[in-house]
Scaffold this active site. Structure first.
Site, PDB file in Angstrom:
ATOM      1  N   HIS A 176     -10.277   1.065   1.041  1.00  0.00           N
ATOM      2  CA  HIS A 176      -9.847   2.398   1.514  1.00  0.00           C
ATOM      3  C   HIS A 176     -11.050   3.325   1.702  1.00  0.00           C
ATOM      4  O   HIS A 176     -11.080   4.130   2.634  1.00  0.00           O
ATOM      5  CB  HIS A 176      -8.872   3.034   0.526  1.00  0.00           C
ATOM      6  N   HIS A 185      -8.907  -3.793  -2.893  1.00  0.00           N
ATOM      7  CA  HIS A 185      -7.969  -3.080  -2.019  1.00  0.00           C
ATOM      8  C   HIS A 185      -8.327  -1.598  -1.945  1.00  0.00           C
ATOM      9  O   HIS A 185      -8.393  -1.015  -0.849  1.00  0.00           O
ATOM     10  CB  HIS A 185      -6.540  -3.267  -2.551  1.00  0.00           C
ATOM     11  N   GLU A 186      -8.565  -0.987  -3.110  1.00  0.00           N
ATOM     12  CA  GLU A 186      -8.887   0.448  -3.128  1.00  0.00           C
ATOM     13  C   GLU A 186     -10.292   0.713  -2.596  1.00  0.00           C
ATOM     14  O   GLU A 186     -10.521   1.708  -1.897  1.00  0.00           O
ATOM     15  CB  GLU A 186      -8.729   1.011  -4.547  1.00  0.00           C
ATOM     16  N   CYS A 244       0.852  -1.188   0.000  1.00  0.00           N
ATOM     17  CA  CYS A 244       0.000   0.000   0.000  1.00  0.00           C
ATOM     18  C   CYS A 244       0.886   1.236   0.000  1.00  0.00           C
ATOM     19  O   CYS A 244       1.861   1.293   0.760  1.00  0.00           O
ATOM     20  CB  CYS A 244      -0.908  -0.019   1.228  1.00  0.00           C
TER      21      CYS A 244
END
EC number: 3.5.1.88
Length: 198
Positions: A154, A150-151, A108
């Protein structure tokens, strides 16, 4: 111009983000600066909270990864019809996740120098608005789906570290403290927690 990327420890990285209105002021300029920031950091994904914006917005470039892999490696990471994508995701919602999962290494930009193995669904279906604010619903698999997840995390205030077993997380604590304190330099502009305290 590159935006500074928030380092691990910043409260913004743990906030659930807000929906982006269709006529959000300066949205196109923000997206453009995020792409510049992503490529300047040699990353494959970037979410708005990482540049201190509490918005449901993220970018993914899995195409670069596809082209960097040898032909024999691609089939383990990409679905047969997937050559990667370069896409902006606005107000995304994952509507379906496959029961099939796979494990791979993740890193990351907000947690420089660290990587860990994370298990995620192989395939997802996601609804989102693209950069032109056109609604989309698409299914992605493999590395592309991993990057999107993954994003997407966030924008939910979730980091890949949250998927690690307690012992693994414990072993990383010293390195994470150093990142928070600004003692781990990155090759791109970063904003550390220590910067805001001084």
């Amino acid at each position: 111009m590159q935006l500074p990327i928030l380092a691990y420890g910043h409260a913004m990285l743990r906030q659930k983000t807000q929906e982006v209105p269709a006529h959000y002021p300066g949205l196109d300029a923000l997206i453009e600066r995020m792409w510049i920031t992503l490529y300047g950091a040699n990353g494959c994904g970037l979410a708005a909270p990482q540049v201190n914006q509490p918005l449901r917005l993220f970018l993914v470039d899995s195409q670069s990864t596809y082209h960097q892999l040898a032909d024999k490696d691609r089939q383990g990471y990409f679905a047969p019809d997937d050559t990667g994508l370069v896409e902006t995701f606005i107000n995304a919602t994952i509507v379906e996740r496959s029961a099939e999962t796979w494990r791979d290494t993740e890193g990351c930009l907000s947690i420089p120098t660290l990587t860990a193995t994370v298990e995620r669904p192989w395939e997802i279906t996601i609804e989102y608005f693209d950069r032109a604010f056109q609604k989309q619903q698409k299914t992605f698999a493999g590395a592309t789906a991993r990057m999107i997840q993954h994003e997407y995390d966030h924008t939910e205030g979730i980091l890949y570290l949250d998927y690690l077993k307690p012992l693994k997380k414990q072993l990383l604590q010293n390195k994470l403290r150093k990142i928070t304190a600004g003692q781990v330099p990155a090759k791109y502009p970063m904003q550390y927690v220590s910067d805001t305290l001084s």
